[in-house]
Structure formats: structure tokens, C-alpha cells
Enzyme design. Sequence first.
Site, PDB file in Angstrom:
ATOM      1  N   ILE A  51      15.894  -5.721 -18.528  1.00  0.00           N
ATOM      2  CA  ILE A  51      15.589  -6.587 -17.395  1.00  0.00           C
ATOM      3  C   ILE A  51      16.814  -6.723 -16.530  1.00  0.00           C
ATOM      4  O   ILE A  51      17.949  -6.570 -17.004  1.00  0.00           O
ATOM      5  CB  ILE A  51      15.107  -7.970 -17.878  1.00  0.00           C
ATOM      6  N   GLY A  52      16.596  -6.959 -15.244  1.00  0.00           N
ATOM      7  CA  GLY A  52      17.711  -7.158 -14.345  1.00  0.00           C
ATOM      8  C   GLY A  52      17.726  -6.148 -13.218  1.00  0.00           C
ATOM      9  O   GLY A  52      16.782  -5.385 -13.009  1.00  0.00           O
ATOM     10  N   ILE A  78      19.595  -3.386 -12.620  1.00  0.00           N
ATOM     11  CA  ILE A  78      19.675  -1.948 -12.865  1.00  0.00           C
ATOM     12  C   ILE A  78      18.323  -1.351 -13.243  1.00  0.00           C
ATOM     13  O   ILE A  78      17.908  -0.352 -12.643  1.00  0.00           O
ATOM     14  CB  ILE A  78      20.759  -1.636 -13.919  1.00  0.00           C
ATOM     15  N   GLU A  81      10.883  -2.281 -25.349  1.00  0.00           N
ATOM     16  CA  GLU A  81      10.974  -3.611 -25.930  1.00  0.00           C
ATOM     17  C   GLU A  81      10.395  -4.657 -24.993  1.00  0.00           C
ATOM     18  O   GLU A  81       9.724  -5.595 -25.401  1.00  0.00           O
ATOM     19  CB  GLU A  81      12.441  -3.915 -26.213  1.00  0.00           C
ATOM     20  N   GLY A 135      17.640  -5.111 -28.768  1.00  0.00           N
ATOM     21  CA  GLY A 135      17.050  -3.813 -29.101  1.00  0.00           C
ATOM     22  C   GLY A 135      17.864  -2.624 -28.654  1.00  0.00           C
ATOM     23  O   GLY A 135      17.394  -1.485 -28.734  1.00  0.00           O
TER      24      GLY A 135
END
Length: 626
Positions: free
Chosen positions: A217-218, A220, A239, A337
Site C-alpha cells: 500500500i502507498g 509506490i 497479501e 509479508g
Amino acid sequence: MSKMTLIQRENNHPIQWQDFLKSGDRIFIGSNAAVPNRLMNHLIANSESFKDIETVHILTLSDNLWAAPAYQSRFKVNALFIGGKNVREAIAEGRADYTPCFLSEIPTLFEENILPLNVAVIMVSPPDEYGYCSLGVSVDIVSSAVENARYVVAQINPAMPKTNGHSFIHINQIYAFMQAEEPLPELPVPELDKVTEQIGQYVAMLVENGATLQLGIGKIPDAVLRYLINHKDLGVHSEMISDGIIDLMLKGVINNRQKTFHRGKTITTFCMGTKRLYDFVNGNPHVEFYPSKHVNSPINIARNNNMISINSAIEVDLTGQVVADSIGYRFFSGIGGQVDFIRGASLSPGGKPIIALPSTTKDGKISKIVPHLTQGSGVVTSRGHVHYVVTEYGIAYLRGKSIRERALELIRVAHPKFRAQLLKEVRAHYWVPEYQENTPTSVPELGSVEFKSFTFKNEAYQLRPLNPADERKLQEFFYSHNKETLLSRYNNYVTQMSREKSCNLVSVNQHRDLALCFTQKDHLGEKIQAVGRYYYIPADNSCEVAFVIRESKRGQGMATALLNEMITIARQRKIGKMLALVRTDNISMHHVFTKQGFKPIAKPDMNNSQTNPLIFDDVCLQLVLN
């Protein structure tokens, strides 16, 4: 009966927390966007008699009131992944604990009573006509907590999506419940900056059609997804998923057709994002949620061919060690993960484990590519696991590389203002020889992404700058030449390309001179197939050009493509003319030059030529540029 009353399922009567929970017990709290906040607030409001309740959880999108200083005698946080308000502060202040572990292995901590659970406090959707509730947006380790806790207490929330896969529990598995509707916490879609966009472009270049993706997430991951819009037949085994996949699924870019495990389905263990994402997964038969024990198993991950794992880091040292859960002695997040998917992707046929991060901190004052790890930092992903490291300055390929080669590769993708210091640091440890003096330089004329894709005879190639990390590849390229090639290129039969000589040839000041190469990647790695270069001559604002093509790749147009690129760059740099020395018997090379407008001229005084010593059988060709 009030919806804010805790109800025992069997008799539908009110029940008190003290009836099944006592001081010193351990409770599990639901994960990510599925934190049962109303239920936890009810517990906190009725916790006066409790002492030292241990709360176990991973990331929780919540105020995490139980971790606030006011409740430290009642609740003791044991975070398996750090994040959210109050939790990080509690750990930094010593009021809470952090237990590092792989997400795939957390369920065994519950199953084997290493962390036995007295109560699992979770959020579910209302039961369907068959009596099944959905764990909704967070199956991950919640499913294992449900299976192993002595008591399951649930907040039944009509706003919780009903997701498909292994996400259901029957109402008879719930000991007590509270009916309380509340919107799920949302994470806004991040705005991308120039650095993130650049990283996204580079990572997208590593993703081939038909690949299966794992994304975090985020900024990138979102940037990567935006640059995959022209890809085909992508799959997802991740994940987590976020808003970035929605449009790609709607456009058919992500269709999971070529997956070799869970074909046809987007597989995840939890999702976090906006309400649009939660609505998208609600009842969606094309997205399935499974426990982390299944999704994050490296063995299962590797069952997908061409598995691409994309994770980030806090810092990477010049040997390839990855720090992802701490900033020095301060624990910041967790293992999660990352290692599960790095390992799974490395075992996957055609898989690519990728670490992607900006080259510096936000203020640009600190390099994230470091000569040695910050004191107190811990390695999450070992140097043996890392294959690719990507920054806004390019792609470093580390698999099978020596420490020397890794250091040079990583310096190449570090921020330019830190490269000289990084080289100085590694030379002090003898990782890089004393004759390696130059740090990598860029070729801005190639564009923001210093790669160009070409196809010759239906095979894919990349045009990019030659750089110091190519020392060994250039040696291999040299030793592939036959005697005729060596005579044509060097005008004598050169029999050795030493490391020092190769190092000198790849350590180019690309702002003054120019050295480009065509490379091709296969299961053995990256090979140089052609090299073109010019040396700038300041005395008359000219440059001298030469190139060599691997024998098996000649006649495909590589020489012409290299020459065109060098001419374009030379013109942009306002160089007046380009010169070339060509043996008279090298007919094919004569044709390449004359086709681009080169004309024979009288031989100038070029006995100090950087490319070939001037001999009787040479012809000098010239192209006026500006």
C-alpha cells in the site's frame, strides 16, 4: 434491547465482559480496516476491574484507544505489526511490545499456543440466510484467531462487505456479539510526486505481460499500477489490495487468465482503501479473500509463474541488506509479508522479487542507499533474498552479483549527490578496487527513465547507458568476440580485457563522453549485445565515435539504432561534428555511417585517437552536426 449491548448468542441475553474475561488474559483485536472500534470502546468503558489484559494484533486502522497512556495498567499492547495512532508511541516509550514474525507464520503462534488466545474481538457482516457472517475486508490472521480463541466476540456491522473466498464464519462460532453500524476507516488514494512516478515507471518495466503481482500500500504500488495500463493478462496474488487494482480489473488488464494458481481469481488476504474499494469487493466473485497462512505461504506464492513481488524499505545497504521495520533503534512497522513474498517470488519460475524505495528521505538530506546499516537497525530481508532494488534513478539487479558488483549497482541508483561518498566508503573496506574512481553519471537526454525498449527480429532489447556495475558484463562481451571483430574494433588482435581495463571502459563521465549499450535479459541474467560510445574532443568541439556488435546479433539494425541515438544526443549537446575511423575492409560499418550522412575526409592528426590508432587502412568519416 440496545444495539450497544453485548449479547450472548445462545440465550440472546445481555452479558458482561467480566463473565468470560479476566485480568491477565490475552485478547486478539481484528486487523487493518476491520477493527471493531465500537466493540473495543465498549470493552474499554467497562474495563475498570481489569489489569494487564494483553492485546495482540497487527496493523489496526483505529484510534487504538487501548494503547493510550491512560489505559496502560489495564491493557498491554503486543503488536505483531506496528502502525496507527498510539501504538507506535507506546512501543517507543516502552509501554508496549513488538513481536517480529512473518505474517504467514502468525497463525502457528495461535495454533501451537505460543500465544494462546482467550478472546478474539472481531468485526463481521450480518449473517446471511444460512447463518454465515463474513470477515469482510480482513481475513488475514483473523480467521486463525477465530479458530483458536476460547471465545469469539463480534461486532456485527451492516457496513462490512461480504467478501468471497474463505472469509465466512457461522454465527454459532460467535460466543457474544454487539450490533453496531459504523463506516469502515478509509485510506485516501495518495497523490503521486515526481520521484514516485519515476519509481513506478521503472518497476513497471520489470513486469511482463501475463505476470502475477503482489503489491503493498502507498504511493509506490499505486504508481506501479498506473503504469501497467497497457499491459495484458496480469494476475493478482497479494497479501493486500487497494484502490489501484479497480480500474485495471474493470479494463481487463488484470484478468488472472494466465495465473497458474487460483486461475481466474484475484487473491488477497485483506484490503484497505476508500469506500469505492469496499464496494468493489462486496460480493465480487472475481476477488477472493483467504487466510494469510494460505496466501502468504512462500510455497503457494511460488505456484504462480512469473510472480512479481513489490515491497518497500526504510534503507538498503550496499551489500543488499534490507531494513523495513525499524529506524535505528526505533521500531516503526513490522516484517509483515515482505519476506514471505520475496521468497515466494524468488522460487517462482520467472519470478522477480523487487524492493522499491526513494533514493533519499523526503527532505533529501539522508540517503536510503547506505554503506552500512544505521546502528540499531535490523535486517528484514537478507542480502541473499534480494534480486532487484529500484529507485527513481533506475534498477539495480543484484542476483548472483558479488559484493563489489552489488555495491556498484546500488551506487548507480543512489541519489547523485551521495554517490561519491558511498564509493569512498566501500573502497575503504576493499569491496571496490582502488582503480575504480568514478561514480555513475546519467544521460538526461535519454529522458527521465534512462531506458529505451527496442525489438530486433522479434526479440526485446533495452538501450541504456553503460555504467561502472557493467565491468564483468563488458568483460564477457569482449571475450565473446572472434579475431575478426577484435581486428575491426581495435586494429590489432587484443587477447585480454583485464578487470582494470574493463573498469576504465565502463567508468564513463556520461555528461562529457557517451557510452550506450544494448542489453538483453534471459534466465541467465543480462547480457551486453552491443556497445556504442563517443569521446568528446574539446579542442574543436567534436567527438569520435565507435561501436561493436556481438557477432550473432549483426545485421539486425543495432548499429544504426546506436548511431542514431548518439547523433541525437550529440546534437542536443551542441557538438559540431562527429568523426569515425573505419577500416577500409569493414564494408558493413561503412554502410552504417554513410547511410546516416557521414562523408570521407582527409585524415586529420588522430594518432591520439581514443578509439583506434590511425593506420594506413583506416578511412576517416565525418558528419557535420550543427
